[in-house]
Design a protein around this motif. Structure first.
Motif, PDB file in Angstrom:
ATOM      1  N   VAL A  32     -42.047 -43.947  90.031  1.00  0.00           N
ATOM      2  CA  VAL A  32     -41.506 -42.785  90.734  1.00  0.00           C
ATOM      3  C   VAL A  32     -41.859 -41.464  90.048  1.00  0.00           C
ATOM      4  N   ASN A  33     -42.302 -40.520  90.867  1.00  0.00           N
ATOM      5  CA  ASN A  33     -42.472 -39.131  90.443  1.00  0.00           C
ATOM      6  C   ASN A  33     -41.710 -38.282  91.448  1.00  0.00           C
ATOM      7  N   SER A  34     -40.535 -37.832  91.061  1.00  0.00           N
ATOM      8  CA  SER A  34     -39.639 -37.147  91.994  1.00  0.00           C
ATOM      9  C   SER A  34     -39.777 -35.639  91.922  1.00  0.00           C
ATOM     10  N   GLY A  35     -39.733 -35.015  93.100  1.00  0.00           N
ATOM     11  CA  GLY A  35     -39.611 -33.575  93.151  1.00  0.00           C
ATOM     12  C   GLY A  35     -38.159 -33.186  92.958  1.00  0.00           C
ATOM     13  N   ASP A  36     -37.843 -31.904  93.132  1.00  0.00           N
ATOM     14  CA  ASP A  36     -36.464 -31.427  93.007  1.00  0.00           C
ATOM     15  C   ASP A  36     -35.797 -31.394  94.381  1.00  0.00           C
ATOM     16  N   LEU A  37     -34.516 -31.699  94.390  1.00  0.00           N
ATOM     17  CA  LEU A  37     -33.740 -31.591  95.615  1.00  0.00           C
ATOM     18  C   LEU A  37     -33.672 -30.122  96.027  1.00  0.00           C
ATOM     19  N   SER A  38     -33.899 -29.871  97.307  1.00  0.00           N
ATOM     20  CA  SER A  38     -33.905 -28.497  97.786  1.00  0.00           C
ATOM     21  C   SER A  38     -32.520 -27.866  97.681  1.00  0.00           C
ATOM     22  N   ALA A  39     -32.490 -26.526  97.718  1.00  0.00           N
ATOM     23  CA  ALA A  39     -31.234 -25.779  97.585  1.00  0.00           C
ATOM     24  C   ALA A  39     -30.303 -26.074  98.776  1.00  0.00           C
ATOM     25  N   PRO A  40     -28.997 -25.981  98.545  1.00  0.00           N
ATOM     26  CA  PRO A  40     -28.367 -25.638  97.262  1.00  0.00           C
ATOM     27  C   PRO A  40     -28.209 -26.873  96.375  1.00  0.00           C
ATOM     28  N   SER A  41     -28.742 -26.806  95.161  1.00  0.00           N
ATOM     29  CA  SER A  41     -28.606 -27.912  94.214  1.00  0.00           C
ATOM     30  C   SER A  41     -28.875 -27.394  92.811  1.00  0.00           C
ATOM     31  N   LEU A  42     -28.458 -28.175  91.821  1.00  0.00           N
ATOM     32  CA  LEU A  42     -28.714 -27.849  90.432  1.00  0.00           C
ATOM     33  C   LEU A  42     -30.207 -27.971  90.156  1.00  0.00           C
ATOM     34  N   THR A  43     -30.793 -27.001  89.465  1.00  0.00           N
ATOM     35  CA  THR A  43     -32.220 -27.037  89.147  1.00  0.00           C
ATOM     36  C   THR A  43     -32.568 -28.324  88.413  1.00  0.00           C
ATOM     37  N   GLY A  44     -33.624 -28.991  88.857  1.00  0.00           N
ATOM     38  CA  GLY A  44     -34.050 -30.225  88.194  1.00  0.00           C
ATOM     39  C   GLY A  44     -33.341 -31.465  88.709  1.00  0.00           C
ATOM     40  N   THR A  45     -32.693 -31.354  89.873  1.00  0.00           N
ATOM     41  CA  THR A  45     -32.033 -32.526  90.464  1.00  0.00           C
ATOM     42  C   THR A  45     -33.095 -33.450  91.054  1.00  0.00           C
ATOM     43  N   LYS A  46     -33.257 -34.621  90.455  1.00  0.00           N
ATOM     44  CA  LYS A  46     -34.288 -35.574  90.856  1.00  0.00           C
ATOM     45  C   LYS A  46     -33.664 -36.947  91.109  1.00  0.00           C
ATOM     46  N   VAL A  47     -34.499 -37.885  91.570  1.00  0.00           N
ATOM     47  CA  VAL A  47     -34.023 -39.250  91.803  1.00  0.00           C
ATOM     48  C   VAL A  47     -34.992 -40.253  91.198  1.00  0.00           C
ATOM     49  N   ASP A  48     -34.491 -41.448  90.993  1.00  0.00           N
ATOM     50  CA  ASP A  48     -35.315 -42.581  90.578  1.00  0.00           C
ATOM     51  C   ASP A  48     -35.003 -43.726  91.528  1.00  0.00           C
ATOM     52  N   ILE A  49     -35.925 -44.672  91.647  1.00  0.00           N
ATOM     53  CA  ILE A  49     -35.731 -45.817  92.538  1.00  0.00           C
ATOM     54  C   ILE A  49     -35.997 -47.091  91.753  1.00  0.00           C
TER      55      ILE A  49
ATOM     56  N   GLN B 124     -30.490 -30.816 103.027  1.00  0.00           N
ATOM     57  CA  GLN B 124     -31.366 -30.810 101.853  1.00  0.00           C
ATOM     58  C   GLN B 124     -32.407 -31.926 101.961  1.00  0.00           C
ATOM     59  N   SER B 125     -33.491 -31.772 101.219  1.00  0.00           N
ATOM     60  CA  SER B 125     -34.548 -32.783 101.229  1.00  0.00           C
ATOM     61  C   SER B 125     -35.169 -32.894  99.842  1.00  0.00           C
ATOM     62  N   ILE B 126     -35.908 -33.992  99.633  1.00  0.00           N
ATOM     63  CA  ILE B 126     -36.552 -34.210  98.333  1.00  0.00           C
ATOM     64  C   ILE B 126     -37.824 -35.028  98.545  1.00  0.00           C
ATOM     65  N   ASP B 127     -38.930 -34.591  97.938  1.00  0.00           N
ATOM     66  CA  ASP B 127     -40.198 -35.312  97.995  1.00  0.00           C
ATOM     67  C   ASP B 127     -40.268 -36.293  96.839  1.00  0.00           C
ATOM     68  N   VAL B 128     -40.728 -37.513  97.139  1.00  0.00           N
ATOM     69  CA  VAL B 128     -40.786 -38.553  96.118  1.00  0.00           C
ATOM     70  C   VAL B 128     -42.097 -39.332  96.225  1.00  0.00           C
ATOM     71  N   GLU B 129     -42.835 -39.408  95.109  1.00  0.00           N
ATOM     72  CA  GLU B 129     -43.981 -40.307  95.023  1.00  0.00           C
ATOM     73  C   GLU B 129     -43.461 -41.656  94.541  1.00  0.00           C
ATOM     74  N   LEU B 130     -43.746 -42.712  95.304  1.00  0.00           N
ATOM     75  CA  LEU B 130     -43.253 -44.045  94.954  1.00  0.00           C
ATOM     76  C   LEU B 130     -44.297 -44.854  94.184  1.00  0.00           C
ATOM     77  N   ASN B 131     -45.514 -44.914  94.708  1.00  0.00           N
ATOM     78  CA  ASN B 131     -46.659 -45.586  94.077  1.00  0.00           C
ATOM     79  C   ASN B 131     -46.281 -46.915  93.411  1.00  0.00           C
ATOM     80  N   PRO B 132     -45.693 -47.855  94.164  1.00  0.00           N
ATOM     81  CA  PRO B 132     -45.210 -49.094  93.545  1.00  0.00           C
ATOM     82  C   PRO B 132     -46.321 -50.060  93.146  1.00  0.00           C
ATOM     83  N   LEU B 133     -46.003 -50.878  92.161  1.00  0.00           N
ATOM     84  CA  LEU B 133     -46.849 -51.986  91.725  1.00  0.00           C
ATOM     85  C   LEU B 133     -46.096 -53.261  92.079  1.00  0.00           C
ATOM     86  N   ALA B 134     -46.743 -54.161  92.809  1.00  0.00           N
ATOM     87  CA  ALA B 134     -46.085 -55.386  93.269  1.00  0.00           C
ATOM     88  C   ALA B 134     -46.753 -56.615  92.658  1.00  0.00           C
ATOM     89  N   TYR B 135     -45.923 -57.523  92.167  1.00  0.00           N
ATOM     90  CA  TYR B 135     -46.389 -58.793  91.613  1.00  0.00           C
ATOM     91  C   TYR B 135     -45.974 -59.907  92.566  1.00  0.00           C
TER      92      TYR B 135
END
Length: 223
Positions: free
Chosen positions: A41-58, A204-215
Motif C-alpha cells: 500500500v501507498n496511501s495518499g492523504d484523506l481530503s479535507a476536512p482531516s488531519l494532515t497526513g491522514t492515511k490508510v493501510d490494508i 471525503q476521499s482518498i487515493d490508494v495504490e494497492l499493488n498486491p502480491l499474491a501467492y
C-alpha cells in the motif's frame, strides 16, 4: 502375428492416452488450492476536512481458490483464476496510525492471463511466465465506530466507506510439477499494479495504490 498387432495397438493407445493427459495443445487443467494476497500500500492523504497526513493501510488476506487453464498450444496457455471474495481490513496509518481497524472490505480480483510454459508437454517440471489484466472489484464495505469518530459520524449517522473498482496490469511467474499424467502441483507468484479511490459518506476521499502480491498453491487435474 495377431499378438503383434494387438501389442502395437495397445502401445499406440497408451501413447495417445499419455499425450492427452500431458500439458499439450487443447488440454484443460483444473486446480484447487489457496491464495494469499499481500497489498503493497501507498496511501495518499484523506481530503479535507482531516488531519494532515491522514492515511490508510490494508491488511493481507487469504482464501480458498481455484482456476482453469487451457493449453492453446504446447507452450502457450490461457489461465483464469477463480475464488470467493477476500476480506481485507482497512486500518489507520500516517497521522492516525494506531487507531486500529477503520473498515472492512471484500475484494474479488477477476484476472485473465496468457502464459508461456517452458519445456515440452511431457516435462515433469514446467516453469512459466505470464501477463494479463485484473479487474479489482470491491464490495460489502463495513465501517467501524473508529472511522465515524475520526470523521464526525455518529451511531445514528455512521460514516460509510466505499472503494472504486479498477483495472490493473498483471504479471506472474510460477511452475507446474507433475506427479502423474493427470495430477500436478502448481505454484504461482502474481503481481497486480492497481490503484483505487476510497469515498466516505462525508464527501471525503482518498487515493490508494494497492499493488498486491499474491501467492497461490494448488493441486492440478489435467483432462
Amino acid at each position: 502375428m495377431k499378438k503383434t498387432h494387438i501389442l502395437c495397438a495397445a502401445a499406440t493407445l497408451l501413447a495417445l492416452a499419455s499425450t492427452a493427459h500431458a500439458q499439450s495443445a487443447g488440454t484443460f487443467m483444473a486446480r484447487i488450492g489457496a491464495t494469499s494476497i499481500h497489498p503493497d500500500v501507498n496511501s495518499g492523504d484523506l481530503s479535507a476536512p482531516s488531519l494532515t497526513g491522514t492515511k490508510v493501510d490494508i491488511n493481507s488476506a487469504s482464501q480458498v481458490s481455484a482456476g482453469i487453464t487451457w493449453m492453446w498450444t504446447d507452450n502457450i496457455a490461457i489461465d483464469l483464476p477463480l475464488s470467493i471474495p477476500f476480506k481485507h481490513e482497512v486500518t489507520g496509518a500516517g497521522a492516525i496510525a494506531g487507531t486500529g481497524k477503520l473498515a472492512e472490505v471484500q475484494a474479488l480480483p477477476a484476472t485473465l492471463t496468457a502464459q508461456y510454459r517452458f519445456g515440452v508437454p511431457t516435462s515433469t517440471l514446467r516453469p512459466y511466465v505470464g501477463a494479463g489484466l485484473t479487474y479489482a472489484m470491491f464490495m460489502k464495505p463495513k465501517s467501524t465506530a473508529a472511522l465515524s469518530g475520526l470523521t464526525g459520524g455518529s451511531p445514528s449517522n455512521p460514516t460509510i466507506m466505499t472503494m472504486e473498482n479498477r483495472f490493473g496490469p498483471t504479471v506472474q511467474m510460477g511452475f507446474t510439477a507433475k506427479f502423474t499424467d493427470r495430477l500436478s502441483l502448481d505454484a504461482t507468484l502474481t503481481k497486480v499494479f492497481v490503484k483505487t479511490k476510497g469515498h466516505l459518506s462525508t464527501g471525503q476521499s482518498i487515493d490508494v495504490e494497492l499493488n498486491p502480491l499474491a501467492y497461490t498453491v494448488g493441486l492440478v487435474y489435467t483432462f
